[in-house]
Design an enzyme around this catalytic site. Sequence first.
Site, PDB file in Angstrom:
ATOM      1  N   ASP A 261       0.847  -1.189   0.000  1.00 15.91           N
ATOM      2  CA  ASP A 261       0.000   0.000   0.000  1.00 15.91           C
ATOM      3  C   ASP A 261       0.888   1.246   0.000  1.00 15.91           C
ATOM      4  O   ASP A 261       1.863   1.330   0.758  1.00 15.91           O
ATOM      5  CB  ASP A 261      -0.904   0.005   1.240  1.00 15.91           C
ATOM      6  CG  ASP A 261      -1.931   1.122   1.197  1.00 15.91           C
ATOM      7  OD1 ASP A 261      -2.998   0.918   0.597  1.00 15.91           O
ATOM      8  OD2 ASP A 261      -1.651   2.208   1.759  1.00 15.91           O
ATOM      9  N   ASN A 269      -2.777  12.971  -3.625  1.00 10.56           N
ATOM     10  CA  ASN A 269      -3.908  13.379  -4.470  1.00 10.56           C
ATOM     11  C   ASN A 269      -4.395  14.770  -4.102  1.00 10.56           C
ATOM     12  O   ASN A 269      -4.751  15.574  -4.976  1.00 10.56           O
ATOM     13  CB  ASN A 269      -5.058  12.378  -4.323  1.00 10.56           C
ATOM     14  CG  ASN A 269      -5.006  11.279  -5.367  1.00 10.56           C
ATOM     15  OD1 ASN A 269      -4.394  11.439  -6.423  1.00 10.56           O
ATOM     16  ND2 ASN A 269      -5.639  10.152  -5.082  1.00 10.56           N
ATOM     17  N   HIS A 274      -5.485  14.324  -9.108  1.00  5.89           N
ATOM     18  CA  HIS A 274      -5.523  12.933  -9.558  1.00  5.89           C
ATOM     19  C   HIS A 274      -4.488  12.650 -10.641  1.00  5.89           C
ATOM     20  O   HIS A 274      -3.982  11.527 -10.748  1.00  5.89           O
ATOM     21  CB  HIS A 274      -6.926  12.579 -10.061  1.00  5.89           C
ATOM     22  CG  HIS A 274      -7.929  12.486  -8.956  1.00  5.89           C
ATOM     23  ND1 HIS A 274      -7.908  11.481  -8.012  1.00  5.89           N
ATOM     24  CD2 HIS A 274      -8.978  13.284  -8.633  1.00  5.89           C
ATOM     25  CE1 HIS A 274      -8.897  11.647  -7.154  1.00  5.89           C
ATOM     26  NE2 HIS A 274      -9.570  12.737  -7.512  1.00  5.89           N
ATOM     27  N   ASP A 278      -2.005   9.636 -10.282  1.00  2.39           N
ATOM     28  CA  ASP A 278      -1.862   8.597 -11.314  1.00  2.39           C
ATOM     29  C   ASP A 278      -0.397   8.442 -11.718  1.00  2.39           C
ATOM     30  O   ASP A 278       0.085   7.318 -11.927  1.00  2.39           O
ATOM     31  CB  ASP A 278      -2.703   8.951 -12.537  1.00  2.39           C
ATOM     32  CG  ASP A 278      -4.192   8.799 -12.281  1.00  2.39           C
ATOM     33  OD1 ASP A 278      -4.555   8.221 -11.234  1.00  2.39           O
ATOM     34  OD2 ASP A 278      -4.982   9.274 -13.108  1.00  2.39           O
ATOM     35  N   GLU A 304      -4.682   2.387  -4.448  1.00  2.00           N
ATOM     36  CA  GLU A 304      -3.233   2.530  -4.297  1.00  2.00           C
ATOM     37  C   GLU A 304      -2.610   1.247  -3.755  1.00  2.00           C
ATOM     38  O   GLU A 304      -1.524   1.279  -3.180  1.00  2.00           O
ATOM     39  CB  GLU A 304      -2.900   3.726  -3.386  1.00  2.00           C
ATOM     40  CG  GLU A 304      -3.302   3.564  -1.941  1.00  2.00           C
ATOM     41  CD  GLU A 304      -4.718   4.040  -1.625  1.00  2.00           C
ATOM     42  OE1 GLU A 304      -4.993   4.275  -0.445  1.00  2.00           O
ATOM     43  OE2 GLU A 304      -5.532   4.175  -2.565  1.00  2.00           O
TER      44      GLU A 304
END
Length: 387
Positions: A261, A269, A274, A278, A304
Amino acid sequence: MHAGTLLLVNALLAALASALFFALYLGHPRVKRQPGVLWWGMSYAAFATGFGLLFLPAFHVIFPGLQLIGNLSIDAGAVLALLAANLYLERSRRRLWVLVPVVMIALTEAGLVLVEGENLRHMVILGGALTALLTVATGAAFWQCKDEAQRPVARLAAIFHFLWAAMLLVRIGWWIAQPAEFAGKDPTSTFGLLSRIVLTWVITPALLWMLTRKLDAELIRHASQDPLTGVANRRVMWEEGQGRIAASHARGAPVAALMIDVDHFKSINDRWGHEGGDHVLIAIANTLSRHIREKDILARVGGEEFMVLLHDAEASAANEAAERLRQAVEKKTITLPSGETLHCTVSIGYCLSTGKEQSWRDVVVAADQALYAAKQAGRNRVVGAGD
Protein backbone atom coordinates in the site's frame (compact mmCIF):
# COMPACT_ATOMS: atom_id res chain seq x y z
CA MET A 1 -7.10 -17.67 -68.87
CA HIS A 2 -7.68 -14.89 -71.39
CA ALA A 3 -5.72 -11.75 -70.42
CA GLY A 4 -8.82 -9.56 -70.66
CA THR A 5 -10.79 -11.87 -68.39
CA LEU A 6 -7.94 -11.95 -65.88
CA LEU A 7 -7.79 -8.13 -65.91
CA LEU A 8 -11.51 -8.00 -65.12
CA VAL A 9 -11.22 -10.61 -62.34
CA ASN A 10 -8.28 -8.73 -60.83
CA ALA A 11 -10.25 -5.47 -60.91
CA LEU A 12 -13.34 -7.03 -59.31
CA LEU A 13 -11.35 -8.92 -56.68
CA ALA A 14 -9.39 -5.78 -55.73
CA ALA A 15 -12.61 -3.75 -55.59
CA LEU A 16 -14.18 -6.35 -53.28
CA ALA A 17 -11.12 -6.32 -51.00
CA SER A 18 -11.19 -2.51 -50.96
CA ALA A 19 -14.89 -2.48 -50.03
CA LEU A 20 -14.21 -4.96 -47.22
CA PHE A 21 -11.47 -2.84 -45.67
CA PHE A 22 -13.43 0.40 -46.01
CA ALA A 23 -16.53 -1.23 -44.48
CA LEU A 24 -14.48 -2.57 -41.55
CA TYR A 25 -12.81 0.78 -40.95
CA LEU A 26 -16.03 2.80 -41.12
CA GLY A 27 -18.28 0.32 -39.33
CA HIS A 28 -16.14 -1.01 -36.48
CA PRO A 29 -15.14 1.44 -33.68
CA ARG A 30 -12.09 -0.60 -32.64
CA VAL A 31 -10.87 -0.91 -36.23
CA LYS A 32 -10.92 2.89 -36.57
CA ARG A 33 -7.91 2.92 -34.25
CA GLN A 34 -6.01 0.97 -36.93
CA PRO A 35 -5.17 3.50 -39.71
CA GLY A 36 -3.40 0.77 -41.69
CA VAL A 37 -6.81 -0.76 -42.48
CA LEU A 38 -7.93 2.46 -44.18
CA TRP A 39 -4.71 2.53 -46.20
CA TRP A 40 -5.23 -1.09 -47.26
CA GLY A 41 -8.66 -0.04 -48.51
CA MET A 42 -7.08 2.77 -50.55
CA SER A 43 -4.39 0.37 -51.80
CA TYR A 44 -6.88 -2.10 -53.21
CA ALA A 45 -8.95 0.76 -54.64
CA ALA A 46 -5.85 1.85 -56.58
CA PHE A 47 -5.31 -1.74 -57.78
CA ALA A 48 -8.95 -1.95 -58.90
CA THR A 49 -8.63 1.37 -60.74
CA GLY A 50 -5.43 0.30 -62.50
CA PHE A 51 -6.75 -3.07 -63.65
CA GLY A 52 -10.05 -1.43 -64.64
CA LEU A 53 -8.24 1.11 -66.83
CA LEU A 54 -6.22 -1.62 -68.54
CA PHE A 55 -9.49 -3.43 -69.28
CA LEU A 56 -11.07 -0.40 -71.03
CA PRO A 57 -9.79 -1.33 -74.54
CA ALA A 58 -12.20 -4.31 -74.40
CA PHE A 59 -14.96 -1.67 -74.59
CA HIS A 60 -13.09 0.15 -77.38
CA VAL A 61 -12.10 2.92 -74.95
CA ILE A 62 -8.55 3.94 -75.85
CA PHE A 63 -6.73 7.19 -75.17
CA PRO A 64 -3.07 8.28 -75.13
CA GLY A 65 -1.20 7.13 -72.01
CA LEU A 66 -3.91 4.61 -71.04
CA GLN A 67 -1.45 1.82 -70.31
CA LEU A 68 0.90 4.15 -68.45
CA ILE A 69 -1.89 5.54 -66.23
CA GLY A 70 -3.21 2.03 -65.55
CA ASN A 71 0.23 0.70 -64.65
CA LEU A 72 1.00 3.74 -62.47
CA SER A 73 -2.30 3.19 -60.63
CA ILE A 74 -1.21 -0.38 -59.91
CA ASP A 75 2.18 0.95 -58.78
CA ALA A 76 0.37 3.44 -56.52
CA GLY A 77 -1.54 0.49 -55.04
CA ALA A 78 1.74 -1.23 -54.22
CA VAL A 79 3.07 1.98 -52.59
CA LEU A 80 -0.11 2.33 -50.51
CA ALA A 81 0.14 -1.35 -49.49
CA LEU A 82 3.67 -0.74 -48.18
CA LEU A 83 2.53 2.37 -46.28
CA ALA A 84 -0.45 0.43 -44.88
CA ALA A 85 1.77 -2.40 -43.65
CA ASN A 86 4.15 0.05 -41.97
CA LEU A 87 1.30 1.92 -40.31
CA TYR A 88 -0.47 -1.22 -39.15
CA LEU A 89 2.72 -2.83 -37.83
CA GLU A 90 3.85 0.49 -36.29
CA ARG A 91 7.23 0.49 -38.03
CA SER A 92 9.62 3.42 -38.18
CA ARG A 93 9.33 5.82 -41.13
CA ARG A 94 13.01 5.23 -41.79
CA ARG A 95 12.01 1.80 -43.14
CA LEU A 96 10.38 3.60 -46.09
CA TRP A 97 13.72 4.46 -47.72
CA VAL A 98 12.73 2.09 -50.53
CA LEU A 99 10.35 4.78 -51.82
CA VAL A 100 13.34 6.79 -53.07
CA PRO A 101 14.42 4.28 -55.78
CA VAL A 102 10.72 3.55 -56.46
CA VAL A 103 10.07 7.22 -57.32
CA MET A 104 13.19 7.29 -59.51
CA ILE A 105 12.03 4.20 -61.45
CA ALA A 106 8.52 5.65 -61.85
CA LEU A 107 9.90 8.95 -63.19
CA THR A 108 12.18 7.07 -65.61
CA GLU A 109 9.22 5.02 -66.88
CA ALA A 110 7.06 8.11 -67.35
CA GLY A 111 9.89 9.96 -69.08
CA LEU A 112 10.49 7.10 -71.53
CA VAL A 113 6.78 6.97 -72.40
CA LEU A 114 6.73 10.71 -73.08
CA VAL A 115 9.82 10.44 -75.30
CA GLU A 116 9.25 7.20 -77.24
CA GLY A 117 5.61 6.33 -76.60
CA GLU A 118 4.26 3.23 -74.87
CA ASN A 119 7.09 0.76 -75.37
CA LEU A 120 5.75 -2.47 -73.88
CA ARG A 121 9.20 -3.91 -73.24
CA HIS A 122 10.40 -0.91 -71.25
CA MET A 123 7.13 -0.58 -69.36
CA VAL A 124 7.10 -4.24 -68.28
CA ILE A 125 10.75 -4.18 -67.18
CA LEU A 126 10.58 -0.88 -65.29
CA GLY A 127 7.08 -1.38 -63.92
CA GLY A 128 7.90 -4.92 -62.87
CA ALA A 129 11.10 -3.79 -61.13
CA LEU A 130 9.21 -1.05 -59.29
CA THR A 131 6.44 -3.41 -58.14
CA ALA A 132 8.90 -6.14 -57.20
CA LEU A 133 10.87 -3.70 -55.03
CA LEU A 134 7.73 -2.55 -53.24
CA THR A 135 6.48 -6.12 -52.84
CA VAL A 136 9.75 -7.31 -51.27
CA ALA A 137 9.71 -4.34 -48.88
CA THR A 138 6.11 -5.08 -47.89
CA GLY A 139 6.91 -8.77 -47.44
CA ALA A 140 9.89 -7.86 -45.24
CA ALA A 141 7.61 -5.68 -43.09
CA PHE A 142 5.24 -8.59 -42.55
CA TRP A 143 8.09 -11.03 -41.88
CA GLN A 144 9.49 -8.77 -39.14
CA CYS A 145 6.12 -8.46 -37.34
CA LYS A 146 6.84 -8.14 -33.60
CA ASP A 147 3.39 -9.11 -32.34
CA GLU A 148 3.50 -12.80 -31.41
CA ALA A 149 -0.27 -13.19 -31.89
CA GLN A 150 -0.08 -11.98 -35.50
CA ARG A 151 3.40 -13.19 -36.47
CA PRO A 152 2.44 -16.64 -37.93
CA VAL A 153 -0.19 -15.10 -40.23
CA ALA A 154 2.06 -12.14 -41.04
CA ARG A 155 4.81 -14.50 -42.16
CA LEU A 156 2.35 -16.38 -44.37
CA ALA A 157 1.50 -13.04 -45.99
CA ALA A 158 5.23 -12.30 -46.31
CA ILE A 159 5.91 -15.62 -48.10
CA PHE A 160 3.23 -14.90 -50.72
CA HIS A 161 4.61 -11.40 -51.23
CA PHE A 162 8.05 -12.88 -51.85
CA LEU A 163 6.56 -15.42 -54.29
CA TRP A 164 4.78 -12.63 -56.15
CA ALA A 165 8.05 -10.68 -56.35
CA ALA A 166 9.80 -13.79 -57.71
CA MET A 167 7.12 -14.13 -60.40
CA LEU A 168 7.61 -10.49 -61.35
CA LEU A 169 11.35 -11.09 -61.67
CA VAL A 170 10.71 -14.10 -63.92
CA ARG A 171 8.53 -11.92 -66.15
CA ILE A 172 11.19 -9.18 -66.21
CA GLY A 173 13.85 -11.75 -67.06
CA TRP A 174 11.79 -13.01 -70.01
CA TRP A 175 11.49 -9.50 -71.43
CA ILE A 176 15.16 -8.69 -70.88
CA ALA A 177 16.10 -11.83 -72.81
CA GLN A 178 14.01 -10.78 -75.84
CA PRO A 179 15.49 -8.77 -78.72
CA ALA A 180 15.15 -5.03 -78.29
CA GLU A 181 13.03 -4.77 -81.43
CA PHE A 182 10.45 -7.30 -80.15
CA ALA A 183 7.08 -5.59 -80.61
CA GLY A 184 4.46 -8.33 -80.37
CA LYS A 185 1.83 -8.82 -77.74
CA ASP A 186 2.87 -9.54 -74.17
CA PRO A 187 2.85 -13.35 -73.79
CA THR A 188 3.69 -13.04 -70.08
CA SER A 189 0.61 -11.02 -69.13
CA THR A 190 -1.54 -14.08 -68.44
CA PHE A 191 1.14 -15.46 -66.11
CA GLY A 192 1.47 -12.14 -64.27
CA LEU A 193 -2.27 -11.49 -63.95
CA LEU A 194 -3.00 -15.01 -62.71
CA SER A 195 -0.25 -14.64 -60.10
CA ARG A 196 -1.78 -11.34 -58.95
CA ILE A 197 -5.19 -13.00 -58.52
CA VAL A 198 -3.63 -15.67 -56.31
CA LEU A 199 -1.83 -13.00 -54.27
CA THR A 200 -5.00 -10.96 -53.66
CA TRP A 201 -6.96 -14.13 -52.89
CA VAL A 202 -4.43 -15.14 -50.21
CA ILE A 203 -3.33 -11.76 -48.81
CA THR A 204 -6.79 -10.28 -48.17
CA PRO A 205 -7.92 -13.14 -45.87
CA ALA A 206 -4.47 -13.11 -44.23
CA LEU A 207 -4.78 -9.39 -43.45
CA LEU A 208 -8.28 -9.89 -42.06
CA TRP A 209 -6.97 -12.82 -40.00
CA MET A 210 -4.17 -10.64 -38.62
CA LEU A 211 -6.66 -7.93 -37.71
CA THR A 212 -8.86 -10.47 -35.91
CA ARG A 213 -5.89 -11.75 -33.92
CA LYS A 214 -4.88 -8.20 -33.00
CA LEU A 215 -8.39 -7.28 -31.81
CA ASP A 216 -8.66 -10.54 -29.85
CA ALA A 217 -5.29 -9.85 -28.18
CA GLU A 218 -6.51 -6.36 -27.25
CA LEU A 219 -9.63 -7.83 -25.64
CA ILE A 220 -7.52 -10.29 -23.66
CA ARG A 221 -5.16 -7.51 -22.61
CA HIS A 222 -8.02 -5.26 -21.48
CA ALA A 223 -9.51 -8.13 -19.49
CA SER A 224 -6.22 -8.95 -17.74
CA GLN A 225 -4.37 -5.64 -17.48
CA ASP A 226 -4.80 -2.63 -15.22
CA PRO A 227 -5.55 0.23 -17.64
CA LEU A 228 -3.54 2.84 -15.71
CA THR A 229 -0.31 1.09 -14.74
CA GLY A 230 -0.18 -1.71 -17.32
CA VAL A 231 0.43 -4.42 -14.70
CA ALA A 232 -1.96 -7.34 -14.13
CA ASN A 233 -5.35 -6.63 -12.59
CA ARG A 234 -7.18 -8.17 -9.62
CA ARG A 235 -8.88 -10.88 -11.71
CA VAL A 236 -5.55 -12.21 -12.98
CA MET A 237 -4.04 -12.18 -9.49
CA TRP A 238 -6.96 -14.14 -8.04
CA GLU A 239 -6.91 -16.72 -10.83
CA GLU A 240 -3.12 -17.16 -10.58
CA GLY A 241 -3.22 -17.24 -6.78
CA GLN A 242 -5.88 -19.93 -6.63
CA GLY A 243 -4.05 -21.98 -9.27
CA ARG A 244 -0.66 -21.71 -7.59
CA ILE A 245 -2.06 -22.49 -4.14
CA ALA A 246 -3.65 -25.65 -5.54
CA ALA A 247 -0.38 -26.61 -7.24
CA SER A 248 1.62 -25.90 -4.09
CA HIS A 249 -0.55 -28.33 -2.13
CA ALA A 250 0.43 -31.10 -4.53
CA ARG A 251 4.17 -30.48 -4.36
CA GLY A 252 4.44 -29.11 -0.83
CA ALA A 253 6.14 -25.85 -1.82
CA PRO A 254 4.77 -22.65 -0.21
CA VAL A 255 3.45 -19.63 -2.07
CA ALA A 256 3.80 -16.10 -0.72
CA ALA A 257 1.47 -13.15 -1.22
CA LEU A 258 2.66 -9.58 -0.61
CA MET A 259 0.14 -6.78 -0.06
CA ILE A 260 1.61 -3.34 -0.82
CA ASP A 261 0.00 0.00 0.00
CA VAL A 262 1.32 3.46 -0.93
CA ASP A 263 1.77 5.51 2.23
CA HIS A 264 -0.12 8.82 2.58
CA PHE A 265 -1.51 8.54 -0.94
CA LYS A 266 -4.52 10.72 -0.11
CA SER A 267 -2.22 13.64 0.68
CA ILE A 268 -0.54 13.17 -2.72
CA ASN A 269 -3.91 13.38 -4.47
CA ASP A 270 -4.92 16.38 -2.36
CA ARG A 271 -1.73 18.29 -3.21
CA TRP A 272 -1.08 17.34 -6.85
CA GLY A 273 -4.52 16.20 -7.96
CA HIS A 274 -5.52 12.93 -9.56
CA GLU A 275 -3.11 13.45 -12.46
CA GLY A 276 -0.21 13.63 -10.01
CA GLY A 277 -1.57 10.64 -8.13
CA ASP A 278 -1.86 8.60 -11.31
CA HIS A 279 1.71 9.52 -12.23
CA VAL A 280 2.91 8.29 -8.84
CA LEU A 281 1.04 5.00 -9.20
CA ILE A 282 2.57 4.40 -12.64
CA ALA A 283 6.08 5.17 -11.35
CA ILE A 284 5.66 2.83 -8.37
CA ALA A 285 4.25 0.04 -10.57
CA ASN A 286 7.25 0.37 -12.90
CA THR A 287 9.64 0.27 -9.93
CA LEU A 288 8.00 -2.81 -8.44
CA SER A 289 7.94 -4.64 -11.78
CA ARG A 290 11.69 -4.09 -12.24
CA HIS A 291 12.45 -5.67 -8.85
CA ILE A 292 10.49 -8.92 -9.03
CA ARG A 293 11.45 -12.18 -10.69
CA GLU A 294 10.08 -13.12 -14.09
CA LYS A 295 7.96 -15.96 -12.66
CA ASP A 296 6.44 -13.71 -9.94
CA ILE A 297 3.28 -11.70 -10.64
CA LEU A 298 2.59 -8.05 -9.87
CA ALA A 299 -0.97 -6.72 -9.93
CA ARG A 300 -2.83 -3.59 -8.95
CA VAL A 301 -5.71 -4.79 -6.77
CA GLY A 302 -7.10 -1.48 -5.47
CA GLY A 303 -6.76 2.30 -5.72
CA GLU A 304 -3.23 2.53 -4.30
CA GLU A 305 -2.82 -1.14 -3.44
CA PHE A 306 -0.58 -3.57 -5.27
CA MET A 307 -0.01 -7.25 -4.75
CA VAL A 308 2.90 -9.55 -5.59
CA LEU A 309 2.58 -13.32 -5.84
CA LEU A 310 5.91 -15.02 -5.15
CA HIS A 311 6.43 -18.46 -6.61
CA ASP A 312 8.03 -21.10 -4.33
CA ALA A 313 9.17 -18.66 -1.62
CA GLU A 314 10.26 -19.59 1.89
CA ALA A 315 9.65 -17.18 4.79
CA SER A 316 13.13 -15.66 4.61
CA ALA A 317 12.93 -15.24 0.83
CA ALA A 318 9.51 -13.59 1.10
CA ASN A 319 10.79 -11.16 3.73
CA GLU A 320 13.85 -10.33 1.60
CA ALA A 321 11.72 -9.79 -1.49
CA ALA A 322 9.33 -7.51 0.39
CA GLU A 323 12.21 -5.51 1.89
CA ARG A 324 13.84 -5.19 -1.54
CA LEU A 325 10.64 -3.78 -2.98
CA ARG A 326 10.16 -1.38 -0.06
CA GLN A 327 13.70 -0.01 -0.44
CA ALA A 328 13.37 0.29 -4.22
CA VAL A 329 10.28 2.49 -3.88
CA GLU A 330 11.84 4.54 -1.08
CA LYS A 331 14.92 5.31 -3.19
CA LYS A 332 12.93 6.16 -6.32
CA THR A 333 12.76 9.85 -7.22
CA ILE A 334 9.43 10.53 -8.94
CA THR A 335 9.22 13.52 -11.26
CA LEU A 336 5.68 14.84 -11.68
CA PRO A 337 4.31 16.44 -14.88
CA SER A 338 4.71 19.83 -13.20
CA GLY A 339 8.46 19.23 -12.86
CA GLU A 340 8.32 18.81 -9.09
CA THR A 341 9.91 15.74 -7.52
CA LEU A 342 8.94 13.64 -4.53
CA HIS A 343 9.78 10.40 -2.77
CA CYS A 344 7.14 7.89 -1.74
CA THR A 345 7.18 4.96 0.64
CA VAL A 346 5.11 1.78 0.83
CA SER A 347 3.98 -0.50 3.63
CA ILE A 348 4.07 -4.24 2.92
CA GLY A 349 2.40 -7.18 4.61
CA TYR A 350 3.03 -10.74 3.50
CA CYS A 351 1.81 -14.25 4.19
CA LEU A 352 2.99 -17.74 3.17
CA SER A 353 0.69 -20.65 2.46
CA THR A 354 1.45 -23.12 5.22
CA GLY A 355 -0.62 -26.22 4.63
CA LYS A 356 -3.16 -28.07 2.54
CA GLU A 357 -6.04 -26.64 4.55
CA GLN A 358 -5.10 -23.04 3.72
CA SER A 359 -6.96 -21.45 0.81
CA TRP A 360 -5.99 -18.53 -1.36
CA ARG A 361 -8.55 -16.36 0.45
CA ASP A 362 -6.95 -17.21 3.78
CA VAL A 363 -3.51 -16.19 2.46
CA VAL A 364 -4.84 -12.86 1.14
CA VAL A 365 -6.71 -12.06 4.37
CA ALA A 366 -3.59 -12.81 6.45
CA ALA A 367 -1.38 -10.67 4.17
CA ASP A 368 -3.91 -7.84 4.38
CA GLN A 369 -3.92 -8.04 8.18
CA ALA A 370 -0.09 -7.94 8.15
CA LEU A 371 -0.26 -4.84 5.91
CA TYR A 372 -2.63 -3.18 8.39
CA ALA A 373 -0.15 -3.97 11.18
CA ALA A 374 2.69 -2.40 9.13
CA LYS A 375 0.71 0.82 8.70
CA GLN A 376 -0.27 0.91 12.35
CA ALA A 377 3.39 0.49 13.34
CA GLY A 378 4.38 3.66 11.50
CA ARG A 379 4.33 2.78 7.75
CA ASN A 380 7.31 2.28 5.41
CA ARG A 381 8.01 -1.16 6.83
CA VAL A 382 7.52 -4.88 6.18
CA VAL A 383 5.45 -7.12 8.46
CA GLY A 384 4.83 -10.83 8.00
CA ALA A 385 1.68 -12.66 9.05
CA GLY A 386 2.20 -13.93 12.59
CA ASP A 387 5.04 -11.48 13.38
